[in-house]
Design a protein around this motif. Structure first.
Motif, short mmCIF file in Angstrom:
data_model
loop_
_atom_site.label_atom_id
_atom_site.label_comp_id
_atom_site.label_asym_id
_atom_site.label_seq_id
_atom_site.Cartn_x
_atom_site.Cartn_y
_atom_site.Cartn_z
N THR A 239 -1.22 -0.21 61.03
CA THR A 239 -2.51 0.42 61.25
C THR A 239 -3.37 0.15 60.04
O THR A 239 -2.85 -0.21 58.97
CB THR A 239 -2.37 1.93 61.55
N LEU A 240 -4.66 0.31 60.16
CA LEU A 240 -5.56 -0.19 59.13
C LEU A 240 -6.67 0.77 58.83
O LEU A 240 -6.97 1.69 59.60
CB LEU A 240 -6.15 -1.54 59.55
N GLN A 241 -7.31 0.53 57.70
CA GLN A 241 -8.54 1.22 57.34
C GLN A 241 -9.51 0.17 56.82
O GLN A 241 -9.22 -0.54 55.86
CB GLN A 241 -8.30 2.28 56.27
N SER A 242 -10.64 0.06 57.50
CA SER A 242 -11.69 -0.83 57.03
C SER A 242 -12.64 -0.06 56.13
O SER A 242 -12.62 1.18 56.07
CB SER A 242 -12.45 -1.43 58.22
N SER A 243 -13.49 -0.78 55.45
CA SER A 243 -14.47 -0.11 54.59
C SER A 243 -15.24 0.92 55.40
O SER A 243 -15.76 0.60 56.47
CB SER A 243 -15.45 -1.13 54.01
N PRO A 244 -15.32 2.16 54.90
CA PRO A 244 -16.04 3.19 55.66
C PRO A 244 -17.54 2.91 55.76
O PRO A 244 -18.21 3.48 56.62
CB PRO A 244 -15.78 4.47 54.85
#
Length: 734
Positions: A239-244
């Motif tokens: 799972t990932l987190q991109s730049s908010p």
């Protein structure tokens, strides 16, 4: 006559969406709508999983020796029922029992499976039935011709003496019959006909009849495999987190606590995102929660919603590019009888029930992708670009989709998964959290519409409609961005149903730093909302019944008038509403639509409480979509579209502060709940016209009907969605 005037003139004559696109393409230089090679020989077709003994009649049909008929589906099933309706077309002309037809996803192959309207291999724009109604019928008829010819040759009889029924060729004179499966070898040697004979509608067994969806049983028993269900040997989860902030970059990552989480295998850091890879989704999710990331927010760090609205409004002050010009609208828009208003729509997320996901296996010489996508060809292109491989080294395995609404026309999820997968050994499934899904969207654009009208003799004499918003087609299908006019952004305006002698429709392209994309209805959402709202405003101010006012301008448009009259009749328009409980006001509104090659009218009834809260209590929608393939699917699409549209009016908005999307999940990006559902009634106008689209029109037409119902109840017209109860309460009390 200039190019844009030619395009506009086509719409002003009531040309269907498909014809409009065809002619607009020709004006743009011709050659966009290439010939579709439906009668391609078997040797030229790369149909997946075809056994050597199968009869591959054309790009769509494979018949096995055991009589199984496989339809290679050119469109994607994402809940709209096309697997059933497309199978009905094939079964009808091939003359086989519908239960014998199996479906299989088409491979990424624009040549054979590109939508005849767009050429691009996609499912969207409410064009599946429009695009495939005739090609799939011809495919079935062609295969039937080849099978009959094979039997005629085998029995040495005239093909005209043979008939077919339920997958058999029959010679009544001799009593002989043969199953399709027994004829496959000989049929493969028959040359396909150039123009196969199609059934007369009077002989239809399936087309036009209500048929239960063929994909429902497997969905109920859990057999259906969505993209998110894919499991491969040795597969890891990520799972990932991109730049908010869109456009931001990773500045620093501390993964020390993440690597201590049981099941976490690695952390992948790219320039604009971080991903945690684990043995299962829970490990990846827990690992991501433990990750400490410092972001460089970039140029959009201070972007606010107010700033976005201001930019859109400023852009709307500039003259636009004419999308339609008839008569002299500016010359008539002066003096008395002028009415004008500005209408605005916010960003909207798709929030499909199946979160974004993509499974990849990226190797040095190949890339495989398992995903639910609305655009197979673009999916393969995106995976190739992200992996650095050639397109022929990429294989896309498509899946039934748990809701698309336009979101899965975009390739960002595939590109990100492949970019992450390049750093992971073996297959890996990337699953977005709901928060990542909502906050890393390609959103329905913000739109600004300013409309001015001149009234004379109880009708609109002149109309000037300026549409301001992004150009989605300029990026997605540049061939349809013609002379700086986005054909999607102006749909619902250039083809409005009313007879207005002086019209100027202008388009102002105004892009935003927030990525935008198609959302169920797109341009018509904005334009039908604006036009139908202004029409209602004029009717109320001039003390004219909104239905009667519309009817005056639809006398030359029998299809639009037909749905309007039917909706009004079924809703009991001429009978007053029963008053609501103390502390509430009730109202009824109406709207009509001409878009997507279809005509719809909707009557909505609402109840408005003293504190400004709006409940939709009933909707009545009449539809004329031309020739109906499956009435059951048609009704379901109107019902689903109605719910989608009500959600947009009551709750739908995505807002930006400090460059960040404020909504994150269903608690603050509301959808209509079961206890809020109104009574939804749907009626059809029988028609032999060419099929139109229905996936989006229901969503579009219900929105202005609700707005007009609130206007009727309160005397306040909503000009920016969604409804703000506090603002509505204030406006009503003042």
């Amino acid at each position: 006559m200039g190019d844009t005037e030619k395009i506009a003139s086509l719409s002003s004559r009531g040309v269907s969406r498909r014809r409009f696109i065809q002619h607009a393409s020709a004006i743009a230089g011709g050659g966009l709508l290439l010939g579709f090679h439906i009668m391609t020989r078997a040797a030229e077709i790369s149909a997946p999983s075809a056994a050597r003994t199968d009869f591959v009649a054309n790009a769509f049909i494979r018949i096995a020796a055991d009589d199984t008929v496989t339809l290679i589906m050119p469109s994607v099933e994402m809940g709209q029922g096309v697997y059933t309706s497309m199978s009905m077309l094939l079964a009808e002309e091939l003359d086989v029992d519908l239960g014998r037809v199996k479906t299989e996803h088409a491979p990424a192959d624009r040549q054979h499976y590109g939508n005849p309207i767009y050429i691009e291999q996609l499912t969207g724009g409410s064009t599946t039935t429009m695009g495939w109604f005739m090609p799939l019928r011809k495919a079935g008829a062609s295969a039937r011709y080849m099978l009959v010819s094979a039997a005629a040759g085998q029995w040495n009889v005239d093909p005209a003496a043979l008939r077919t029924h339920d997958g058999m060729v029959i010679h009544d004179a001799s009593g002989r019959s043969a199953r399709y499966g027994s004829l496959v070898d000989r049929a493969a040697t028959v040359k396909p006909p150039a123009a196969p004979a199609l059934k007369d509608a009077s002989r239809f067994r399936y087309i036009g009849k209500p048929v239960r969806r063929i994909d429902t049983p497997d969905k109920v028993n859990g057999k259906t495999e969505y993209g998110i269900d894919v499991v491969l040997p040795g597969m890891k989860f990520a799972t990932l987190q991109s730049s908010p902030v869109f456009g931001g970059k990773v500045a620093h990552v501390d993964d020390s606590k993440t690597l201590e989480v049981p099941g976490v295998r690695q952390v992948v850091v790219l320039d604009d995102l971080v991903a945690v890879v684990g043995d299962h989704m829970w490990a990846a999710k827990q690992g991501l929660a433990a990750l400490t990331v410092t972001w460089n927010d970039g140029p959009n760090a201070n972007l606010s919603q107010d700033e976005l609205w201001a930019a859109l409004e400023k852009g709307a002050q500039s003259p636009g590019v004419p999308a339609k010009k008839a008569g002299d609208a500016p010359g008539h828009l002066s003096g008395d009888g002028i009415y004008e208003a500005t209408y605005e729509l916010p960003f909207l997320a798709h929030a499909a029930m199946e979160p974004m996901n993509c499974t990849v296996d990226v190797r040095a010489d190949a890339c495989e992708v398992w995903v639910g996508t609305q655009a197979m060809g673009k999916a393969r292109d995106a995976a190739a670009a992200a992996s650095g491989l050639k397109t022929e080294q990429v294989t896309i395995h498509n899946h039934i989709i748990g809701g698309g609404f336009g979101r899965r026309l975009e390739m960002d999820g595939i590109s990100k998964a492949v970019r992450i997968g390049k750093h992971v050994s073996g297959p890996m499934k990337v699953v977005y959290t709901r928060e990542e899904d909502v906050q890393q969207e390609n959103y329905r654009p913000m739109y600004h519409m300013h409309v001015r009208a001149k009234i004379q003799d109880g009708k609109i004499l002149a109309l000037h409609h300026r549409i301001t918003g992004p150009a989605l087609l300029a990026r997605w299908l540049p061939e349809f961005f013609i002379k700086n006019v986005d054909l999607d952004a102006v749909e619902g305006a250039v083809d409005m149903p009313y007879a207005v002698p002086n019209v100027l429709i202008e388009y102002v392209r105004q892009e935003t730093p927030i990525p935008t994309s198609f959302w169920r209805g797109v341009g018509p959402n904005a334009n039908v909302f604006a036009i139908e709202s202004l029409v209602d405003k004029i009717a109320h101010v001039t003390n004219t019944d909104p239905l009667a006012f519309r009817r005056r301008m639809l006398q030359g448009n029998p299809r639009a008038l037909g749905v309007l009259d039917l909706a009004a009749e079924k809703a009991g328009w001429l009978h007053p509403l029963t008053p609501g409980p103390v502390g509430t006001r009730v109202g009824r509104g109406i709207a009509v639509l001409s878009a997507f090659g279809s005509y719809l009218a909707c009557v909505a009834e609402v109840s408005v409480s003293d504190d400004g809260n709006v409940s939709v209590t009933r909707t009545v929608t009449a539809t004329d979509v031309g020739f109906i393939v499956n009435p059951d699917t048609l009704e379901a699409q109107v019902q689903g579209g109605t719910i989608f549209g009500i959600t947009a009016v009551l709750y739908g908005q995505v807002t930006v502060e400090r460059g960040r999307i404020q909504q994150s999940n269903f608690h603050d990006y509301r959808v209509l709940r079961f206890d809020e559902l109104p009574q939804i009634e749907t009626f059809f106008v029988p028609s032999n016209e060419k099929p139109g689209g229905i996936g989006e029109p229901g969503t579009v037409v219900v929105q202005p009907a609700i707005v007009n119902a609130v206007y009727a109840a309160t005397g306040v017209q909503l000009t920016r969605m969604p409804i703000n109860p506090k603002l509505l309460q204030k406006q009503v009390t003042t």
